[in-house]
Design a protein around this motif. Structure first.
Motif, PDB file in Angstrom:
ATOM      1  N   MET A  55       0.813  -1.215   0.000  1.00 23.93           N
ATOM      2  CA  MET A  55       0.000   0.000   0.000  1.00 23.93           C
ATOM      3  C   MET A  55       0.846   1.265   0.000  1.00 23.93           C
ATOM      4  SD  MET A  55      -3.232  -1.187   2.284  1.00 23.93           S
ATOM      5  CE  MET A  55      -4.163   0.296   2.068  1.00 23.93           C
ATOM      6  N   SER A  56       0.311   2.313   0.525  1.00 24.01           N
ATOM      7  CA  SER A  56       0.946   3.616   0.438  1.00 24.01           C
ATOM      8  C   SER A  56       2.137   3.774   1.360  1.00 24.01           C
ATOM      9  CB  SER A  56      -0.075   4.710   0.739  1.00 24.01           C
ATOM     10  OG  SER A  56      -0.570   4.544   2.051  1.00 24.01           O
ATOM     11  N   THR A  57       2.395   2.806   2.242  1.00 21.29           N
ATOM     12  CA  THR A  57       3.549   2.916   3.122  1.00 21.29           C
ATOM     13  C   THR A  57       4.857   2.666   2.389  1.00 21.29           C
ATOM     14  OG1 THR A  57       3.315   0.629   3.805  1.00 21.29           O
ATOM     15  CG2 THR A  57       2.246   2.296   5.182  1.00 21.29           C
ATOM     16  N   ALA A  58       4.786   2.078   1.217  1.00 26.76           N
ATOM     17  CA  ALA A  58       5.997   1.808   0.446  1.00 26.76           C
ATOM     18  C   ALA A  58       6.515   3.097  -0.176  1.00 26.76           C
ATOM     19  CB  ALA A  58       5.705   0.781  -0.648  1.00 26.76           C
ATOM     20  N   THR A  59       7.802   3.139  -0.409  1.00 23.90           N
ATOM     21  CA  THR A  59       8.390   4.302  -1.047  1.00 23.90           C
ATOM     22  C   THR A  59       8.106   4.281  -2.535  1.00 23.90           C
ATOM     23  OG1 THR A  59      10.455   3.129  -1.325  1.00 23.90           O
ATOM     24  CG2 THR A  59      10.237   4.470   0.660  1.00 23.90           C
ATOM     25  N   ALA A  60       8.377   5.388  -3.192  1.00 29.49           N
ATOM     26  CA  ALA A  60       8.080   5.507  -4.619  1.00 29.49           C
ATOM     27  C   ALA A  60       8.839   4.487  -5.458  1.00 29.49           C
ATOM     28  CB  ALA A  60       8.407   6.912  -5.094  1.00 29.49           C
ATOM     29  N   ASP A  61      10.014   4.097  -5.016  1.00 35.45           N
ATOM     30  CA  ASP A  61      10.794   3.136  -5.803  1.00 35.45           C
ATOM     31  C   ASP A  61      10.531   1.690  -5.400  1.00 35.45           C
ATOM     32  OD1 ASP A  61      14.039   3.293  -4.136  1.00 35.45           O
ATOM     33  OD2 ASP A  61      12.006   3.302  -3.345  1.00 35.45           O
TER      34      ASP A  61
ATOM     35  N   PHE B 190       3.922 -12.910   6.890  1.00 34.72           N
ATOM     36  CA  PHE B 190       4.847 -11.787   6.847  1.00 34.72           C
ATOM     37  C   PHE B 190       5.338 -11.595   5.428  1.00 34.72           C
ATOM     38  CE2 PHE B 190       5.228 -13.820  10.995  1.00 34.72           C
ATOM     39  CZ  PHE B 190       4.843 -12.761  11.804  1.00 34.72           C
ATOM     40  N   PHE B 191       5.420 -10.345   5.033  1.00 36.30           N
ATOM     41  CA  PHE B 191       5.856  -9.973   3.701  1.00 36.30           C
ATOM     42  C   PHE B 191       6.782  -8.789   3.874  1.00 36.30           C
ATOM     43  CE2 PHE B 191       5.219  -7.193   0.036  1.00 36.30           C
ATOM     44  CZ  PHE B 191       5.411  -8.050  -1.018  1.00 36.30           C
ATOM     45  N   GLU B 192       8.021  -8.926   3.429  1.00 32.78           N
ATOM     46  CA  GLU B 192       8.997  -7.839   3.578  1.00 32.78           C
ATOM     47  C   GLU B 192       9.379  -7.303   2.213  1.00 32.78           C
ATOM     48  OE1 GLU B 192      12.686  -5.986   3.265  1.00 32.78           O
ATOM     49  OE2 GLU B 192      12.717  -8.141   2.970  1.00 32.78           O
ATOM     50  N   CYS B 193       9.308  -5.991   2.070  1.00 35.51           N
ATOM     51  CA  CYS B 193       9.656  -5.348   0.816  1.00 35.51           C
ATOM     52  C   CYS B 193      10.196  -3.961   1.111  1.00 35.51           C
ATOM     53  CB  CYS B 193       8.415  -5.269  -0.078  1.00 35.51           C
ATOM     54  SG  CYS B 193       8.727  -4.481  -1.650  1.00 35.51           S
ATOM     55  N   ASP B 194      11.386  -3.678   0.643  1.00 38.11           N
ATOM     56  CA  ASP B 194      11.982  -2.354   0.784  1.00 38.11           C
ATOM     57  C   ASP B 194      11.967  -1.880   2.240  1.00 38.11           C
ATOM     58  OD1 ASP B 194      13.285  -0.125  -0.225  1.00 38.11           O
ATOM     59  OD2 ASP B 194      11.413   0.960  -0.543  1.00 38.11           O
ATOM     60  N   GLN B 195      12.317  -2.768   3.165  1.00 33.83           N
ATOM     61  CA  GLN B 195      12.394  -2.491   4.597  1.00 33.83           C
ATOM     62  C   GLN B 195      11.041  -2.196   5.240  1.00 33.83           C
ATOM     63  OE1 GLN B 195      15.368   0.642   4.745  1.00 33.83           O
ATOM     64  NE2 GLN B 195      16.938  -0.884   5.162  1.00 33.83           N
ATOM     65  N   ILE B 196       9.973  -2.616   4.588  1.00 32.28           N
ATOM     66  CA  ILE B 196       8.629  -2.495   5.148  1.00 32.28           C
ATOM     67  C   ILE B 196       8.119  -3.906   5.410  1.00 32.28           C
ATOM     68  CG2 ILE B 196       6.255  -1.733   4.755  1.00 32.28           C
ATOM     69  CD1 ILE B 196       7.469   0.384   2.835  1.00 32.28           C
ATOM     70  N   LEU B 197       7.676  -4.146   6.629  1.00 28.94           N
ATOM     71  CA  LEU B 197       7.156  -5.453   6.999  1.00 28.94           C
ATOM     72  C   LEU B 197       5.634  -5.407   7.010  1.00 28.94           C
ATOM     73  CD1 LEU B 197       7.759  -8.351   8.022  1.00 28.94           C
ATOM     74  CD2 LEU B 197       7.609  -7.409  10.343  1.00 28.94           C
ATOM     75  N   LEU B 198       5.025  -6.174   6.122  1.00 26.87           N
ATOM     76  CA  LEU B 198       3.570  -6.315   6.081  1.00 26.87           C
ATOM     77  C   LEU B 198       3.212  -7.524   6.929  1.00 26.87           C
ATOM     78  CD1 LEU B 198       0.788  -5.607   4.612  1.00 26.87           C
ATOM     79  CD2 LEU B 198       1.391  -7.503   3.129  1.00 26.87           C
ATOM     80  N   VAL B 199       2.274  -7.344   7.859  1.00 26.80           N
ATOM     81  CA  VAL B 199       1.854  -8.421   8.745  1.00 26.80           C
ATOM     82  C   VAL B 199       0.365  -8.656   8.549  1.00 26.80           C
ATOM     83  CG1 VAL B 199       1.760  -9.238  11.124  1.00 26.80           C
ATOM     84  CG2 VAL B 199       3.562  -7.646  10.435  1.00 26.80           C
TER      85      VAL B 199
END
Length: 103
Positions: free
Chosen positions: A9-15, A50-59
């Protein structure tokens, strides 16, 4: 596989579209180990995704109270390699109070 906007979602960075997804890497293993040793989540660590992407942890998962949802997020806040937590854990209570919407 690349990060998708609907996954982080929107918590991810633009890249984030170019970032590599890590389902089973060191971060998720560390998270599972941490929860397996936590007094509130001992024996329940495998009930969460758990899903980790670009230092964001989705739980994702379910807990019976808003308190436990917050305890979970607090327990994960200092995991190395994670700078933000996207807490999508649903609160499902037998008493009727729930964060899950009817479909």
């Amino acid at each position: 596989m690349e990060c998708e906007e609907d996954q982080v979602m929107s918590t991810a960075t633009a890249d984030a579209e170019e970032a590599t997804v890590n389902w089973l890497g060191d971060v998720t293993e560390e998270v599972r180990r941490l929860l397996a040793n936590h007094p509130h989540f001992h024996g329940r660590a495998n009930t969460f995704e758990f899903f980790e992407c670009d230092q964001i942890l989705l739980v994702r998962g379910q807990v019976p109270s808003f308190y436990l949802k917050q305890v979970l997020q607090t327990a994960l806040r200092d995991v190395a390699g994670i700078r933000r937590i996207d807490n999508r854990v649903d609160v499902v209570s037998p008493d009727g109070l729930s964060s899950v919407r009817r479909r």
